[in-house]
Write a protein that holds these residues in place. Sequence first.
Motif, short mmCIF file in Angstrom:
data_model
loop_
_atom_site.label_atom_id
_atom_site.label_comp_id
_atom_site.label_asym_id
_atom_site.label_seq_id
_atom_site.Cartn_x
_atom_site.Cartn_y
_atom_site.Cartn_z
N LYS A 160 -11.07 -1.82 -0.90
CA LYS A 160 -11.28 -2.64 0.29
C LYS A 160 -12.20 -3.82 0.00
O LYS A 160 -12.00 -4.92 0.51
N SER A 161 -13.23 -3.58 -0.83
CA SER A 161 -14.15 -4.67 -1.18
C SER A 161 -13.43 -5.77 -1.94
O SER A 161 -13.58 -6.95 -1.62
N ARG A 201 -10.25 -6.39 -2.07
CA ARG A 201 -9.25 -7.02 -1.22
C ARG A 201 -9.88 -8.03 -0.28
O ARG A 201 -9.37 -9.13 -0.08
N SER A 237 -11.31 4.01 -3.00
CA SER A 237 -10.80 3.44 -1.76
C SER A 237 -11.75 2.37 -1.21
O SER A 237 -11.31 1.30 -0.76
N ILE A 238 -13.05 2.63 -1.27
CA ILE A 238 -14.03 1.64 -0.78
C ILE A 238 -14.01 0.40 -1.67
O ILE A 238 -14.03 -0.73 -1.19
N TRP A 239 -13.93 0.62 -2.98
CA TRP A 239 -13.89 -0.51 -3.92
C TRP A 239 -12.63 -1.35 -3.69
O TRP A 239 -12.67 -2.57 -3.70
N ASP A 247 0.82 -1.22 0.00
CA ASP A 247 0.00 0.00 0.00
C ASP A 247 0.86 1.27 0.00
O ASP A 247 0.54 2.23 -0.69
N HIS A 259 -11.32 2.80 -11.37
CA HIS A 259 -11.87 1.64 -10.65
C HIS A 259 -11.33 0.36 -11.29
O HIS A 259 -11.08 -0.63 -10.60
N ASP A 280 -10.91 8.92 -5.67
CA ASP A 280 -11.63 9.47 -4.52
C ASP A 280 -12.07 8.34 -3.58
O ASP A 280 -11.56 7.23 -3.67
N GLU A 281 -13.00 8.64 -2.69
CA GLU A 281 -13.37 7.62 -1.69
C GLU A 281 -14.03 6.40 -2.33
O GLU A 281 -13.95 5.31 -1.79
N THR A 282 -14.66 6.57 -3.50
CA THR A 282 -15.28 5.38 -4.13
C THR A 282 -14.19 4.38 -4.52
O THR A 282 -14.41 3.16 -4.44
#
Lengths: 393, 248
Positions: free
Chosen positions: A28-29, A31, A24-26, A10, A84, A20-22
């Motif tokens: 994590k999903s 991973r 970052s959230i994707w 990382d 993405h 952006d945060e989308t």
Amino acid sequence: MAKAQEITFDSLRPPAPWMDETHSIWRKSVRAFVDKELVPHIEEWEAAGEIPRDIYPKAAEAGLIGMGYPEEYGGAGTDFDRFHGTVTSEELARMAAGGVSSALMIHGIGLPPVMVGGSEDMKREIAPQVLSGKKQISLGITEPGGGSDVAQLKTNAKRSGNGWVVNGSKTYITGGCTSKWLTTAVRTGGEGMGGISLMLIDLEAEGVSRTALPKMGWWASDTATIHFDDVFVPPENLIGEVDRGFVSIMANFNGERLGMAAQAAACARVCIEDAAAWAQQRQTFGKRLADHQVIRHKIAAMCQKVWATTAMLDQLTWRVQNGEQPIAELAMLKVQATETMEFCAREAMQILGGAGFIRGHRVERIYREVRVMAIGGGSEEIMRDLASRQLGL
Amino acid sequence: MKVLVPVKRVIDYNVKVRVKSDQSGVDLANVKMSMNPFDEISVEEAVRLKEKGAVEEIVVVSIGPQQAQETLRTALAMGADRGILIKTDDNVEPLAVAKILEKVIGEESPELVILGKQAIDDDSNQTGQMLAALLDWPQGTFASEVILEDGKINVTREIDGGLQTLSLQTPAIVTTDLRLNEPRYASLPNIMKAKKKPIDEKSPGDYGVDTAARLSVVKVTEPPVREAGEKVEDVSELVTKLKAKGAI
């Protein structure tokens, strides 16, 4: 002196201004899915030479397989951007098992020509089955007689009744043993690029035979030579117009190169993470490996190449996102990324020493996957030549 | 029914936590942060209740820095409807969190509040219980099963002796344990849809709650390195050794 940061997968990923945060959230999903559903089985699937069919529906449910395909065809939608896609490629590469990810995502090169050139009936028949993970689709371009020289391919399709009869063979086909369909480049007309068409061939049809090819790496993805012996192809299986397949084959490669570059750069990050951790733990000659200048400099050189590659990747991703098709730059990006992967795999191995030579280590696997990345999807030599021609030399 | 789910942004569970050299706390610089895993379970439970038709609206709330917005967005991507970000850069202790939540509940009037049993950063395991006390609501802590039935909330709890089932009148507090459910992965389409869901921004001052610390951290240290064990051949040797050490 206080440590500024740890060297990890990382920390080696500089923030892209366009994420952006989308994203970052994707990240994590993906991973979480990879760590839970894929990583624990890598050894077993590599040994088996394929991944179990029931992992496809799970990946589909997590939104990995349907990414980029409209919901009306069973996809997960198209409301996202190229970054993405980069996140997906990087997170799949992090497990350092290209065989698993290429088996899982093989439709990524087989399905787009169907979605672009296929009839409405074909899209409605094929896409939902592929995107739900029930069936797989591969891409068949390369032949025993030639690969990158697509314009010279020999597999031929002759008119027969209202359909076609196909004869010839394709080789190095990822997913070739297990896929239901093959998006196949065939010669329907005269010589050269003007006589090529794309057809959807049912690999369970009469006259099709497949032979598995054992490989240096990517064991979990099956690779095949496929022979066509008077295989009848119904007329509705033509993808796009007759004799106009060449351009869509070539257009398909640009997206593939961006994904492969993201994957190769991420593999390089895995190599650095493992080598740096080892160098800080292993004691030789009374000090840590990392305290030997020769080792420290190796790690710095690896980081340097990864950061340069990632900067180029992000910048080109942004250009593609904005509608450009920078063909020369994308070709050079792929070379930049696979050379970085090769360099880092080599240097990480030197740092890991005997530990890296033992089967089951991430770097050992990546080392065996360097060549398929540097050759598949357009070899470094072909990429440089393509770029130099694009540059007007 | 309306459900409120508080969520906390904490150090990611995969991160190797490092103690700061001055022993004043742990190093948070450049460290990956994620939603507290027990809170993911809370969000998942609320979403499942909504999918069953037992819940109409899920409101998620987080107290923390600006970046806690991503934690709320993750909950919205999992299926919550709207968020409240109560922005502060202070370290807010469980009692102050409970007092802020009490005020939020006063405004939102949920019939059920689902919290993680604890956050994995300080492992306090206090907020849910304190909140129940402040509100004088019934509580079912360490839930391994939650069933809504005839206006009651039946909570199966994991306790030392086994399982205990409580039947709670609404409104009520539930805190979640590890085995309640397996949280879903936020899918990309849902992540993109969550961008359009509203997040209100507030501050602790808006609720009139003083978040000043009441606890002072004396010192943070690494856990002692575990010493090597001793191998024994059989049970009788084990018993002899334990007796010699005065353990039995």
